[in-house]
Scaffold this active site. Structure first.
Site, PDB file in Angstrom:
ATOM      1  N   GLY A 145      -5.537  -6.815   0.683  1.00 60.53           N
ATOM      2  CA  GLY A 145      -5.961  -5.893   1.731  1.00 60.53           C
ATOM      3  C   GLY A 145      -5.043  -4.688   1.789  1.00 60.53           C
ATOM      4  O   GLY A 145      -4.524  -4.243   0.771  1.00 60.53           O
ATOM      5  N   GLU A 146      -4.869  -4.145   2.965  1.00 62.50           N
ATOM      6  CA  GLU A 146      -4.010  -2.991   3.227  1.00 62.50           C
ATOM      7  C   GLU A 146      -4.579  -1.682   2.688  1.00 62.50           C
ATOM      8  O   GLU A 146      -4.074  -0.615   2.997  1.00 62.50           O
ATOM      9  CB  GLU A 146      -2.592  -3.173   2.650  1.00 62.50           C
ATOM     10  CG  GLU A 146      -1.849  -4.382   3.142  1.00 62.50           C
ATOM     11  CD  GLU A 146      -0.446  -4.490   2.551  1.00 62.50           C
ATOM     12  OE1 GLU A 146      -0.016  -3.558   1.827  1.00 62.50           O
ATOM     13  OE2 GLU A 146       0.236  -5.492   2.810  1.00 62.50           O
ATOM     14  N   GLY A 147      -5.585  -1.749   1.819  1.00 60.58           N
ATOM     15  CA  GLY A 147      -6.056  -0.567   1.120  1.00 60.58           C
ATOM     16  C   GLY A 147      -5.582  -0.518  -0.312  1.00 60.58           C
ATOM     17  O   GLY A 147      -5.823   0.475  -1.015  1.00 60.58           O
ATOM     18  N   VAL A 185       0.823  -1.199   0.000  1.00 60.58           N
ATOM     19  CA  VAL A 185       0.000   0.000   0.000  1.00 60.58           C
ATOM     20  C   VAL A 185       0.860   1.252   0.000  1.00 60.58           C
ATOM     21  O   VAL A 185       0.480   2.283  -0.586  1.00 60.58           O
ATOM     22  CB  VAL A 185      -0.984   0.000   1.194  1.00 60.58           C
ATOM     23  CG1 VAL A 185      -0.264   0.211   2.526  1.00 60.58           C
ATOM     24  CG2 VAL A 185      -2.067   1.041   0.991  1.00 60.58           C
TER      25      VAL A 185
END
Length: 370
Positions: free
Chosen positions: A327-329, A100
């Site tokens: 994930g993580e953004g 990210v």
């Protein structure tokens, strides 16, 4: 009820229908066939409804908040990854070494990491790091198959964390909020929330997460089933008491993300959702305040099967579909340029009148430029 959370709910308003209608009408006057920009046109209309103006502003100061927490259901063998990885990844985010971070740097997105419930103590060397916001409610949740993941008060406290983080970022100039998350075993809790709020079968919404083998996947599905049964969580029960459902099987990062979504909507700032964790949290937010859905944009479709159910329940169309499951953004950050482009096209394109281009739809009832 925590004060900032209560204010967010009190200030919630649906999208501005007049501004959205103006945006749709302007799209139809731009020098292109009507509907030719596809989903980007819909995004521009949504942005206008959020902002209450047409054209809406193009986001120039986006921020992604990565909420990190651990999960007691890890004890059920639902992942091969050790719980300590959550804390290690927090350090990696702060150092700028995660996916990210790389994607956010490319897209000029600010990254903050919020410890809302990491079980392993964070390295003292991280103290004072500007990117790390310490807002820990408790050190990980309890095992949702045995006990409620957290108390109701803890769920409300984590919701308050998300609201306060969103408000702080907006106060500091953020004009788009992107959701991020980190937490080993959080796809199990996400599946439980999605099953609870949609009524879907746990086998249909539970995926492999960080690469679970068949045996581990079987344990994940079983853990979700047992958790729902243990807390007598049905779709109607979740709808009647969203905070109770969140406390029973959710994660601290889910609660914070739900608060983050609610605050963004209350502040009339677009919220770009990441994947399955954000989708599960958004279900909670929308159950608490249905108008919050109007502020949400689905950044991408996760490879996790439960995300499809969440998106359908939220009536959101994802902008990117790249089989992402990190994930993580990351998916939200990748979608940001499309959101910006949607707003810029609505603002900057010429209309048929201003460009002196004949609109065949007006001349002969045909679609323009067909």
């Amino acid at each position: 009820m925590p004060p900032s959370f209560a204010r967010a709910l009190a200030n919630m308003r649906p999208a501005d229908k007049a501004a959205a209608a103006d945006a749709r009408a302007r799209q139809d006057r731009l020098t292109k066939p009507r509907g030719a920009l596809g989903a980007l046109e819909d995004v521009s209309v949504r942005l206008a409804g959020i902002a209450g103006s047409c054209p809406p502003p193009v986001p120039q100061a986006p921020a992604v908040a990565v909420f990190a927490a651990d999960h007691g259901v890890h004890a059920q063998g639902v992942t091969a990854w050790p719980q300590e990885v959550t804390a290690q990844m927090v350090a990696n985010f702060v150092a700028g070494g995660a996916a990210v971070n790389a994607l956010a740097a490319q897209a000029a997105v600010r990254v903050v990491v919020v410890d809302v419930g990491v079980a392993t103590p964070l390295d003292a060397a991280l103290d004072g790091a500007a990117a790390l916001w310490r807002r820990r409610v408790r050190s990980g949740t309890a095992d949702l198959t045995v006990d409620p993941a957290m108390t109701r008060d803890q769920a409300l406290a984590a919701l308050e964390v998300g609201v306060e983080v969103a408000n702080a970022l907006v106060d500091e100039g953020a004009d788009a909020l992107l959701t991020g998350d980190m937490g080993i075993a959080n796809t199990t809790a996400s599946a439980a929330l999605i099953a609870a709020f949609t009524g879907a079968d746990p086998a249909d919404v539970t995926g492999r997460g960080t690469g679970a083998d068949d045996e581990t996947l079987t344990r994940k599905v079983d853990a979700v089933r047992r958790g729902l049964a243990r807390h007598e969580l049905t779709r109607s029960a979740a709808a009647a008491d969203p905070v109770g459902a969140l406390a029973a099987v959710g994660g601290l990062e889910h609660a914070a993300l739900a608060g983050f979504v609610l605050a963004g909507a209350a502040r009339r700032v677009p919220v770009i959702l990441d994947g399955v964790i954000a989708g599960a949290a958004a279900l909670v937010a929308v159950a608490l305040a249905p108008a919050a859905a109007d502020a949400c944009i689905a950044g991408h479709r996760s490879a996790e099967p439960g995300h499809r159910f969440a998106l359908e329940a939220l009536a959101l169309r994802p902008l990117v579909d790249l089989d992402l499951r990190l994930g993580e953004g990351t998916g939200a950050v990748l979608a940001l340029p499309l959101v910006q482009a949607a707003a810029a096209a609505l603002r900057d394109m010429a209309t048929f009148d201003s460009a002196g281009v004949t609109d065949k739809a007006e001349q002969a009832g045909a679609r323009p430029l067909d």
